[in-house]
Design an enzyme around this catalytic site. Sequence first.
Site, PDB file in Angstrom:
ATOM      1  N   ASP A  73       0.874  -1.155   0.000  1.00 14.61           N
ATOM      2  CA  ASP A  73       0.000   0.000   0.000  1.00 14.61           C
ATOM      3  C   ASP A  73       0.927   1.226   0.000  1.00 14.61           C
ATOM      4  O   ASP A  73       2.125   1.101   0.277  1.00 14.61           O
ATOM      5  CB  ASP A  73      -0.875  -0.047   1.257  1.00 14.61           C
ATOM      6  N   LEU A  74       0.394   2.390  -0.301  1.00 10.57           N
ATOM      7  CA  LEU A  74       1.243   3.587  -0.378  1.00 10.57           C
ATOM      8  C   LEU A  74       1.144   4.464   0.880  1.00 10.57           C
ATOM      9  O   LEU A  74       2.075   4.540   1.685  1.00 10.57           O
ATOM     10  CB  LEU A  74       0.835   4.411  -1.609  1.00 10.57           C
ATOM     11  N   ASP A  75      -0.046   5.085   1.047  1.00  9.09           N
ATOM     12  CA  ASP A  75      -0.221   6.066   2.128  1.00  9.09           C
ATOM     13  C   ASP A  75      -0.151   5.381   3.491  1.00  9.09           C
ATOM     14  O   ASP A  75      -0.939   4.478   3.779  1.00  9.09           O
ATOM     15  CB  ASP A  75      -1.593   6.751   1.990  1.00  9.09           C
ATOM     16  N   THR A  79       2.080   9.962   4.246  1.00  8.10           N
ATOM     17  CA  THR A  79       1.071  10.879   3.707  1.00  8.10           C
ATOM     18  C   THR A  79      -0.301  10.714   4.368  1.00  8.10           C
ATOM     19  O   THR A  79      -1.178  11.548   4.154  1.00  8.10           O
ATOM     20  CB  THR A  79       0.901  10.635   2.190  1.00  8.10           C
ATOM     21  N   LYS A 115      -9.031   5.230   6.174  1.00 10.72           N
ATOM     22  CA  LYS A 115      -7.750   4.728   5.671  1.00 10.72           C
ATOM     23  C   LYS A 115      -7.985   3.621   4.650  1.00 10.72           C
ATOM     24  O   LYS A 115      -8.763   2.696   4.903  1.00 10.72           O
ATOM     25  CB  LYS A 115      -6.884   4.201   6.817  1.00 10.72           C
ATOM     26  N   GLY A 116      -7.324   3.739   3.506  1.00 13.27           N
ATOM     27  CA  GLY A 116      -7.434   2.716   2.470  1.00 13.27           C
ATOM     28  C   GLY A 116      -8.672   2.845   1.606  1.00 13.27           C
ATOM     29  O   GLY A 116      -8.830   2.150   0.611  1.00 13.27           O
ATOM     30  N   VAL A 117      -9.548   3.751   2.006  1.00  9.04           N
ATOM     31  CA  VAL A 117     -10.841   3.907   1.332  1.00  9.04           C
ATOM     32  C   VAL A 117     -10.725   4.984   0.249  1.00  9.04           C
ATOM     33  O   VAL A 117      -9.975   5.943   0.403  1.00  9.04           O
ATOM     34  CB  VAL A 117     -11.881   4.296   2.424  1.00  9.04           C
ATOM     35  N   SER A 158      -2.561   0.589  -4.331  1.00 11.65           N
ATOM     36  CA  SER A 158      -3.061   1.739  -3.562  1.00 11.65           C
ATOM     37  C   SER A 158      -4.391   2.234  -4.087  1.00 11.65           C
ATOM     38  O   SER A 158      -4.647   2.180  -5.291  1.00 11.65           O
ATOM     39  CB  SER A 158      -2.033   2.873  -3.652  1.00 11.65           C
ATOM     40  N   ALA A 159      -5.209   2.771  -3.195  1.00 11.62           N
ATOM     41  CA  ALA A 159      -6.490   3.367  -3.595  1.00 11.62           C
ATOM     42  C   ALA A 159      -6.295   4.775  -4.143  1.00 11.62           C
ATOM     43  O   ALA A 159      -7.217   5.358  -4.710  1.00 11.62           O
ATOM     44  CB  ALA A 159      -7.412   3.430  -2.383  1.00 11.62           C
ATOM     45  N   SER A 160      -5.096   5.316  -3.993  1.00 12.96           N
ATOM     46  CA  SER A 160      -4.888   6.728  -4.331  1.00 12.96           C
ATOM     47  C   SER A 160      -4.749   6.976  -5.828  1.00 12.96           C
ATOM     48  O   SER A 160      -4.042   6.253  -6.526  1.00 12.96           O
ATOM     49  CB  SER A 160      -3.640   7.246  -3.627  1.00 12.96           C
ATOM     50  N   ASN A 192      -3.371   9.671  -6.687  1.00  8.80           N
ATOM     51  CA  ASN A 192      -2.149  10.488  -6.711  1.00  8.80           C
ATOM     52  C   ASN A 192      -0.892   9.629  -6.566  1.00  8.80           C
ATOM     53  O   ASN A 192       0.197  10.151  -6.324  1.00  8.80           O
ATOM     54  CB  ASN A 192      -2.189  11.505  -5.559  1.00  8.80           C
ATOM     55  N   LYS A 247     -10.994  -0.941  -1.655  1.00  7.52           N
ATOM     56  CA  LYS A 247     -10.777  -1.816  -0.504  1.00  7.52           C
ATOM     57  C   LYS A 247     -11.935  -1.585   0.472  1.00  7.52           C
ATOM     58  O   LYS A 247     -12.362  -0.448   0.602  1.00  7.52           O
ATOM     59  CB  LYS A 247      -9.453  -1.466   0.198  1.00  7.52           C
ATOM     60  N   GLU A 266       0.066  -3.348   4.625  1.00  6.14           N
ATOM     61  CA  GLU A 266      -1.083  -2.437   4.708  1.00  6.14           C
ATOM     62  C   GLU A 266      -1.190  -1.769   6.074  1.00  6.14           C
ATOM     63  O   GLU A 266      -0.919  -2.409   7.087  1.00  6.14           O
ATOM     64  CB  GLU A 266      -2.378  -3.252   4.545  1.00  6.14           C
ATOM     65  N   ASP A 267      -1.604  -0.503   6.089  1.00  3.75           N
ATOM     66  CA  ASP A 267      -1.836   0.163   7.386  1.00  3.75           C
ATOM     67  C   ASP A 267      -3.325   0.320   7.687  1.00  3.75           C
ATOM     68  O   ASP A 267      -3.672   0.875   8.723  1.00  3.75           O
ATOM     69  CB  ASP A 267      -1.181   1.554   7.410  1.00  3.75           C
TER      70      ASP A 267
HETATM   71  C1  BG6 Z   1      -5.643   5.695   0.318  1.00  3.96           C
HETATM   72  C2  BG6 Z   1      -5.692   6.486   1.605  1.00  3.96           C
HETATM   73  O1  BG6 Z   1      -4.354   5.196   0.134  1.00  3.96           O
HETATM   74  O2  BG6 Z   1      -5.976   6.525  -0.786  1.00  3.96           O
HETATM   75  C3  BG6 Z   1      -7.027   7.185   1.760  1.00  3.96           C
HETATM   76  O3  BG6 Z   1      -5.479   5.614   2.693  1.00  3.96           O
HETATM   77  C4  BG6 Z   1      -7.308   8.027   0.528  1.00  3.96           C
HETATM   78  O4  BG6 Z   1      -6.995   7.977   2.917  1.00  3.96           O
HETATM   79  C5  BG6 Z   1      -7.256   7.142  -0.707  1.00  3.96           C
HETATM   80  O5  BG6 Z   1      -8.578   8.641   0.613  1.00  3.96           O
HETATM   81  C6  BG6 Z   1      -7.523   7.901  -1.997  1.00  3.96           C
HETATM   82  O6  BG6 Z   1      -6.456   8.790  -2.228  1.00  3.96           O
HETATM   83  P1  BG6 Z   1      -6.489   9.988  -3.252  1.00  3.96           P
HETATM   84  O7  BG6 Z   1      -5.052  10.449  -3.265  1.00  3.96           O
HETATM   85  O8  BG6 Z   1      -6.909   9.426  -4.583  1.00  3.96           O
HETATM   86  O9  BG6 Z   1      -7.442  10.997  -2.753  1.00  3.96           O
HETATM   87 MG    MG Z   2      -2.682   3.174   3.583  1.00  4.29          MG
END
Ligand code: BG6
Ligand code: MG
Length: 218
Positions: free
Chosen positions: A9-11, A17, A45-47, A114-116, A118, A145, A169-170
């Site tokens: 996982d990333l964040d 972050t 988190k992770g969402v 990662s769900a991000s 970014n 997730k 994963e955190d």
């Molecule tokens: C997850 C984080 O990695 O990414 C969440 O744990 C975050 O907190 C999600 O909402 C989505 O990230 P982003 O960068 O697309 O807003």
């Molecule tokens: Mg995370």
Amino acid sequence: MNQKAFIFDLDGVIVDTAKYHFLAWQKLAQQLGIDFTPEHNEELKGVSRVRSLEIILALGNIAASQEDKEIWLKQKNDEYLSYLVTMDESEVLPGVLPVLDYLKQHQQKIVLGSASKNARPILEKAKVIDYFDAVVDGNDVTNAKPDPEVFLQGAKKVHFPNEKCIVFEDSVAGIQAANSAGMTSVGIGEENILHEAHFVFSDFTFIDLNFIQNLINK
Ligand code: BG6
Ligand code: MG
């Protein structure tokens, strides 16, 4: 040769972050008159971004139009990105690089799950992108997730069966996703929160390289 796919996982796992996501959501919540605590934040988190906003609005019993939601999502993301402008490799969490180096030296696959949305620019800013054999992020998945989709896609990208994948994963949602994919889950954080994980460490400095080697041998 023993080979496994290590999915990160990333964040809150690779980079520090998670705190910026929290600050950005907290600012929006305050603006909307919603009390948003670190305890509430565990649920986020992770969402995904969209799902996170829904959770916050539900906390405040706020029914919003699609238009308002779009504005708030953009506002949160702009605030979050403002923290990342000066981001560099100092945001990589302690103990992560020795593990990545060990995995690389031992010809293991390294994957991001990662769900991000970014994720890629963050990996670049943190100067760790070159470690990764595959990246799956919020732009690739339709189901957030705890749905296992992000990890299943990661395993597929490096052609590994799920049982040969280890996920770091955190978040509770991420541990549940890894478990339901039939992967080994390693929680990074508090034992009482991440109790569903197969293993839990407070952070990567507590992970011995023998532990990693045992995962490779398993
Ligand atoms: C997850 C984080 O990695 O990414 C969440 O744990 C975050 O907190 C999600 O909402 C989505 O990230 P982003 O960068 O697309 O807003
Ligand atoms: Mg995370």
